[in-house]
Design a protein around this motif. Structure first.
Motif, PDB file in Angstrom:
ATOM      1  N   GLU A  24     -35.143  -4.213  16.541  1.00 41.06           N
ATOM      2  CA  GLU A  24     -35.067  -5.244  15.514  1.00 41.06           C
ATOM      3  C   GLU A  24     -33.666  -5.820  15.501  1.00 41.06           C
ATOM      4  OE1 GLU A  24     -36.809  -4.261  11.733  1.00 41.06           O
ATOM      5  OE2 GLU A  24     -38.023  -2.700  12.657  1.00 41.06           O
ATOM      6  N   SER A  25     -33.551  -7.144  15.413  1.00 41.80           N
ATOM      7  CA  SER A  25     -32.249  -7.792  15.337  1.00 41.80           C
ATOM      8  C   SER A  25     -31.528  -7.346  14.077  1.00 41.80           C
ATOM      9  CB  SER A  25     -32.404  -9.312  15.318  1.00 41.80           C
ATOM     10  OG  SER A  25     -32.924  -9.754  16.546  1.00 41.80           O
ATOM     11  N   VAL A  26     -30.217  -7.182  14.188  1.00 44.13           N
ATOM     12  CA  VAL A  26     -29.403  -6.737  13.060  1.00 44.13           C
ATOM     13  C   VAL A  26     -28.117  -7.564  12.994  1.00 44.13           C
ATOM     14  CG1 VAL A  26     -30.304  -4.377  13.046  1.00 44.13           C
ATOM     15  CG2 VAL A  26     -28.338  -4.937  14.473  1.00 44.13           C
ATOM     16  N   PRO A  27     -27.463  -7.592  11.826  1.00 42.29           N
ATOM     17  CA  PRO A  27     -26.209  -8.339  11.700  1.00 42.29           C
ATOM     18  C   PRO A  27     -25.102  -7.714  12.550  1.00 42.29           C
ATOM     19  CG  PRO A  27     -27.102  -7.727   9.533  1.00 42.29           C
ATOM     20  CD  PRO A  27     -27.905  -7.016  10.558  1.00 42.29           C
ATOM     21  N   PHE A  28     -24.291  -8.571  13.159  1.00 46.72           N
ATOM     22  CA  PHE A  28     -23.159  -8.088  13.947  1.00 46.72           C
ATOM     23  C   PHE A  28     -22.057  -9.145  13.927  1.00 46.72           C
ATOM     24  CE2 PHE A  28     -25.429 -10.779  16.842  1.00 46.72           C
ATOM     25  CZ  PHE A  28     -24.489 -11.308  17.709  1.00 46.72           C
ATOM     26  N   ALA A  46     -29.221  -2.528   9.526  1.00 49.46           N
ATOM     27  CA  ALA A  46     -29.923  -2.979   8.326  1.00 49.46           C
ATOM     28  C   ALA A  46     -31.253  -2.261   8.110  1.00 49.46           C
ATOM     29  CB  ALA A  46     -30.159  -4.490   8.412  1.00 49.46           C
ATOM     30  N   LEU A  47     -31.601  -1.357   9.007  1.00 51.52           N
ATOM     31  CA  LEU A  47     -32.854  -0.622   8.880  1.00 51.52           C
ATOM     32  C   LEU A  47     -32.732   0.477   7.831  1.00 51.52           C
ATOM     33  CD1 LEU A  47     -33.657  -0.226  12.687  1.00 51.52           C
ATOM     34  CD2 LEU A  47     -34.372  -2.042  11.129  1.00 51.52           C
ATOM     35  N   THR A  71     -20.746  -4.463  26.281  1.00 49.38           N
ATOM     36  CA  THR A  71     -21.966  -3.975  25.659  1.00 49.38           C
ATOM     37  C   THR A  71     -21.676  -2.570  25.154  1.00 49.38           C
ATOM     38  OG1 THR A  71     -23.374  -5.302  27.091  1.00 49.38           O
ATOM     39  CG2 THR A  71     -24.397  -3.403  26.016  1.00 49.38           C
ATOM     40  N   CYS A  72     -21.927  -2.344  23.878  1.00 52.66           N
ATOM     41  CA  CYS A  72     -21.680  -1.045  23.247  1.00 52.66           C
ATOM     42  C   CYS A  72     -22.995  -0.514  22.699  1.00 52.66           C
ATOM     43  CB  CYS A  72     -20.718  -1.177  22.078  1.00 52.66           C
ATOM     44  SG  CYS A  72     -19.320  -2.262  22.341  1.00 52.66           S
ATOM     45  N   ALA A  73     -23.180   0.783  22.796  1.00 52.40           N
ATOM     46  CA  ALA A  73     -24.400   1.395  22.262  1.00 52.40           C
ATOM     47  C   ALA A  73     -24.062   2.750  21.678  1.00 52.40           C
ATOM     48  CB  ALA A  73     -25.437   1.542  23.361  1.00 52.40           C
ATOM     49  N   LYS A  74     -24.614   3.020  20.499  1.00 50.53           N
ATOM     50  CA  LYS A  74     -24.469   4.340  19.890  1.00 50.53           C
ATOM     51  C   LYS A  74     -25.371   4.440  18.664  1.00 50.53           C
ATOM     52  CE  LYS A  74     -20.205   3.376  17.270  1.00 50.53           C
ATOM     53  NZ  LYS A  74     -18.806   3.772  17.164  1.00 50.53           N
ATOM     54  N   PRO A  75     -25.593   5.654  18.172  1.00 49.59           N
ATOM     55  CA  PRO A  75     -26.393   5.811  16.956  1.00 49.59           C
ATOM     56  C   PRO A  75     -25.609   5.308  15.748  1.00 49.59           C
ATOM     57  CG  PRO A  75     -25.745   7.970  17.840  1.00 49.59           C
ATOM     58  CD  PRO A  75     -25.210   6.933  18.762  1.00 49.59           C
ATOM     59  N   VAL A  76     -26.325   4.663  14.814  1.00 51.76           N
ATOM     60  CA  VAL A  76     -25.703   4.145  13.598  1.00 51.76           C
ATOM     61  C   VAL A  76     -26.564   4.581  12.415  1.00 51.76           C
ATOM     62  CG1 VAL A  76     -24.977   2.066  12.353  1.00 51.76           C
ATOM     63  CG2 VAL A  76     -24.767   2.155  14.855  1.00 51.76           C
ATOM     64  N   PRO A  77     -25.936   5.181  11.381  1.00 56.17           N
ATOM     65  CA  PRO A  77     -26.694   5.604  10.201  1.00 56.17           C
ATOM     66  C   PRO A  77     -27.336   4.414   9.486  1.00 56.17           C
ATOM     67  CG  PRO A  77     -24.504   6.612  10.227  1.00 56.17           C
ATOM     68  CD  PRO A  77     -24.527   5.565  11.305  1.00 56.17           C
TER      69      PRO A  77
END
Length: 108
Positions: A24-28, A46-47, A71-77
Motif C-alpha cells: 500500500e502506498s504510504v506518505p514519504f 500509515a497502516l 532505495t531503502c527498505a526496513k520494518p517500520v512500526p
C-alpha cells in the motif's frame, strides 16, 4: 494419479493466494539537507500494523547526467515516521527531487 496431482496443484495455489502480501502506498519525503550534497529519506507507515516498507528517491544534481538514487527498505512500526536512510550525492550539489515512491507491505 492425474486427478490427485491436479488437486494438489489447486491446494498449493489456494495456499499461495491466501498468504499473498499486499503493498500500500504510504506518505514519504525525500528532503535535500543544508549543504545540498545529502538527502534524508523519511517514511510514515500509515497502516494499522507493523509492516515492511520500501522507499526510492532520485535527485537531479548540478552535474550533467548525475542523478543519485537510493532505495531503502526496513520494518517500520504501525503509525510511525522514521528516517529510512540518507543519500550522498558524491560531492555534487543536489537541486531537486525528480522521482520517488514508497509503500509498505503487510501479510494478509
Amino acid at each position: 494419479m492425474h486427478r490427485g496431482s491436479a488437486i494438489l496443484r489447486r491446494a498449493l495455489l489456494v495456499a499461495l493466494v491466501s498468504t499473498q502480501a499486499f503493498a500500500e502506498s504510504v506518505p514519504f519525503s525525500c528532503v535535500i539537507l543544508p549543504g545540498d550534497d545529502t538527502a534524508s529519506v523519511m517514511l510514515t507507515n500509515a497502516l494499522a500494523v507493523d509492516a515492511g516498507c520500501i522507499v526510492t528517491c532520485k535527485f537531479a544534481t548540478t552535474k550533467y547526467d548525475n542523478n543519485p538514487q537510493i532505495t531503502c527498505a526496513k520494518p517500520v512500526p504501525a503509525g510511525k515516521e522514521v528516517e529510512m536512510c540518507r543519500l550522498s550525492s558524491g560531492g555534487d550539489r543536489m537541486v531537486k527531487l525528480i522521482a520517488g515512491r514508497a509503500d509498505c507491505t503487510r501479510a494478509r
